[in-house]
Design a protein around this motif. Sequence first.
Motif, PDB file in Angstrom:
ATOM      1  N   LYS A   1      13.009  -7.552 -11.952  1.00  0.00           N
ATOM      2  CA  LYS A   1      11.934  -8.426 -10.892  1.00  0.00           C
ATOM      3  C   LYS A   1      11.315  -7.042 -10.143  1.00  0.00           C
ATOM      4  CE  LYS A   1      11.968 -11.552  -7.334  1.00  0.00           C
ATOM      5  NZ  LYS A   1      11.001 -10.984  -6.440  1.00  0.00           N
ATOM      6  N   ASN A   2      10.123  -6.977 -10.086  1.00  0.00           N
ATOM      7  CA  ASN A   2       9.324  -6.134  -9.279  1.00  0.00           C
ATOM      8  C   ASN A   2       9.913  -6.152  -7.781  1.00  0.00           C
ATOM      9  OD1 ASN A   2       7.798  -4.441  -7.777  1.00  0.00           O
ATOM     10  ND2 ASN A   2       5.771  -5.280  -8.555  1.00  0.00           N
ATOM     11  N   PRO A   3      10.431  -5.057  -7.222  1.00  0.00           N
ATOM     12  CA  PRO A   3      11.007  -5.124  -5.799  1.00  0.00           C
ATOM     13  C   PRO A   3      10.036  -5.479  -4.673  1.00  0.00           C
ATOM     14  CG  PRO A   3      10.895  -2.669  -6.512  1.00  0.00           C
ATOM     15  CD  PRO A   3      10.648  -3.704  -7.833  1.00  0.00           C
ATOM     16  N   GLY A   4       8.440  -5.130  -5.225  1.00  0.00           N
ATOM     17  CA  GLY A   4       7.369  -5.574  -4.327  1.00  0.00           C
ATOM     18  C   GLY A   4       7.474  -4.910  -2.814  1.00  0.00           C
ATOM     19  N   LEU A   5       7.797  -3.615  -2.772  1.00  0.00           N
ATOM     20  CA  LEU A   5       7.756  -2.923  -1.665  1.00  0.00           C
ATOM     21  C   LEU A   5       6.564  -2.869  -0.732  1.00  0.00           C
ATOM     22  CD1 LEU A   5      10.065   0.032  -2.964  1.00  0.00           C
ATOM     23  CD2 LEU A   5      10.807  -2.226  -2.044  1.00  0.00           C
ATOM     24  N   LYS A   6       5.469  -2.989  -1.329  1.00  0.00           N
ATOM     25  CA  LYS A   6       4.168  -3.132  -0.422  1.00  0.00           C
ATOM     26  C   LYS A   6       3.954  -1.578   0.252  1.00  0.00           C
ATOM     27  CE  LYS A   6       3.631  -7.908  -0.513  1.00  0.00           C
ATOM     28  NZ  LYS A   6       3.345  -8.959   0.844  1.00  0.00           N
ATOM     29  N   ILE A   7       4.344  -0.793  -0.574  1.00  0.00           N
ATOM     30  CA  ILE A   7       4.194   0.671   0.181  1.00  0.00           C
ATOM     31  C   ILE A   7       2.801   0.992   0.858  1.00  0.00           C
ATOM     32  CG2 ILE A   7       4.461   3.185  -0.724  1.00  0.00           C
ATOM     33  CD1 ILE A   7       6.358   2.114  -2.749  1.00  0.00           C
ATOM     34  N   GLU A   8       2.008   0.950  -0.119  1.00  0.00           N
ATOM     35  CA  GLU A   8       0.411   1.117   0.312  1.00  0.00           C
ATOM     36  C   GLU A   8       0.230   0.391   1.768  1.00  0.00           C
ATOM     37  OE1 GLU A   8      -4.313   0.462  -0.866  1.00  0.00           O
ATOM     38  OE2 GLU A   8      -2.684  -0.231  -2.262  1.00  0.00           O
ATOM     39  N   GLN A   9       0.780  -0.871   1.924  1.00  0.00           N
ATOM     40  CA  GLN A   9       0.534  -1.421   3.279  1.00  0.00           C
ATOM     41  C   GLN A   9       1.579  -1.110   4.430  1.00  0.00           C
ATOM     42  OE1 GLN A   9       0.720  -3.072   0.131  1.00  0.00           O
ATOM     43  NE2 GLN A   9      -1.508  -3.686   0.011  1.00  0.00           N
ATOM     44  N   THR A  10       2.805  -0.553   4.004  1.00  0.00           N
ATOM     45  CA  THR A  10       3.671  -0.391   4.997  1.00  0.00           C
ATOM     46  C   THR A  10       3.938   1.070   5.461  1.00  0.00           C
ATOM     47  OG1 THR A  10       5.257  -0.528   3.412  1.00  0.00           O
ATOM     48  CG2 THR A  10       4.947  -2.402   4.344  1.00  0.00           C
ATOM     49  N   LYS A  11       3.556   1.882   4.439  1.00  0.00           N
ATOM     50  CA  LYS A  11       3.595   3.374   4.869  1.00  0.00           C
ATOM     51  C   LYS A  11       2.473   4.112   5.255  1.00  0.00           C
ATOM     52  CE  LYS A  11       7.825   2.969   3.226  1.00  0.00           C
ATOM     53  NZ  LYS A  11       8.998   2.702   4.106  1.00  0.00           N
ATOM     54  N   THR A  12       2.496   4.860   6.191  1.00  0.00           N
ATOM     55  CA  THR A  12       1.322   5.831   6.306  1.00  0.00           C
ATOM     56  C   THR A  12       1.323   7.206   6.914  1.00  0.00           C
ATOM     57  OG1 THR A  12       1.834   5.240   8.818  1.00  0.00           O
ATOM     58  CG2 THR A  12       0.444   3.546   7.691  1.00  0.00           C
ATOM     59  N   THR A  13       2.856   7.743   7.039  1.00  0.00           N
ATOM     60  CA  THR A  13       2.974   9.078   7.312  1.00  0.00           C
ATOM     61  C   THR A  13       3.191   9.802   5.972  1.00  0.00           C
ATOM     62  OG1 THR A  13       5.382   8.899   7.453  1.00  0.00           O
ATOM     63  CG2 THR A  13       4.075   8.726   9.325  1.00  0.00           C
ATOM     64  N   LYS A  14       2.734  11.215   5.764  1.00  0.00           N
ATOM     65  CA  LYS A  14       2.939  11.653   4.587  1.00  0.00           C
ATOM     66  C   LYS A  14       4.441  11.793   4.128  1.00  0.00           C
ATOM     67  CE  LYS A  14       2.537  16.457   2.788  1.00  0.00           C
ATOM     68  NZ  LYS A  14       2.009  17.993   2.991  1.00  0.00           N
ATOM     69  N   ALA A  15       5.108  12.083   4.962  1.00  0.00           N
ATOM     70  CA  ALA A  15       6.748  11.931   4.697  1.00  0.00           C
ATOM     71  C   ALA A  15       7.282  10.859   4.214  1.00  0.00           C
ATOM     72  CB  ALA A  15       7.355  12.235   5.889  1.00  0.00           C
ATOM     73  N   ASP A  16       6.580   9.678   4.884  1.00  0.00           N
ATOM     74  CA  ASP A  16       7.093   8.402   4.216  1.00  0.00           C
ATOM     75  C   ASP A  16       6.612   8.120   2.813  1.00  0.00           C
ATOM     76  OD1 ASP A  16       8.747   7.911   6.491  1.00  0.00           O
ATOM     77  OD2 ASP A  16       7.241   6.548   7.311  1.00  0.00           O
ATOM     78  N   LEU A  17       5.335   8.478   2.498  1.00  0.00           N
ATOM     79  CA  LEU A  17       4.611   8.228   1.527  1.00  0.00           C
ATOM     80  C   LEU A  17       5.060   9.020   0.097  1.00  0.00           C
ATOM     81  CD1 LEU A  17       1.087   7.500   2.902  1.00  0.00           C
ATOM     82  CD2 LEU A  17       2.434   5.839   1.299  1.00  0.00           C
ATOM     83  N   VAL A  18       5.442  10.412   0.657  1.00  0.00           N
ATOM     84  CA  VAL A  18       5.926  11.355  -0.657  1.00  0.00           C
ATOM     85  C   VAL A  18       7.208  10.800  -0.987  1.00  0.00           C
ATOM     86  CG1 VAL A  18       6.578  13.385  -0.684  1.00  0.00           C
ATOM     87  CG2 VAL A  18       4.423  13.213   0.365  1.00  0.00           C
TER      88      VAL A  18
END
Length: 191
Positions: free
Chosen positions: A97-114
Amino acid sequence: MKFRTIASVLLMLISTMAFAQSGGEKKGEQAVQPNPFSTFNKFAYARLKTILVSSAEKMPEENYNFKPTDAVRSYGQIVGHVADAQYTFCSVALGEKNPGLKIEQTKTTKADLVAALKDAVAYCDKAYDSMTDASGSQMVKLFDLDMPKLGVLNVNNMHDMEHYGNLVTYMRLKNIVPPTSEQPPAAPQKK
């Protein structure tokens, strides 16, 4: 420009695989490599994940909100989108099952996105590492289409390359040399 990059990558991959398969056999014999399709797919992904993570790390934090126009994603949103897509495609290939983390919508800082991108490619590593030609022929559903598991991983590779092209454009607009255009380190000189 995009076509030349894709063509260069494909030529490099094909020549590398041909070189890897040509070693050791006698004249007239064909080397038999187990799982040539899944091995090639894994090889391509290894290169793609490296350049994606390098691109995410290379862009300065202050440019993560950069958009060439209002109609497109920001640099950070593309990184988040690529991370989300790793889970989308690789969960299908893994039968999870896809964990559906919605990274694009919830992460904004470089550190979090990397960090999220690194976690996402580590998740995909499981799919590529466990894939064989036989298991890759098993049919699954992707976006309501019947597709072999290996085809799902091919789509992931194509998607990664598509968005690497976006990241390259953004980096070039900020006068940053993309990872695939960097000069390799000079070879050590023999004495």
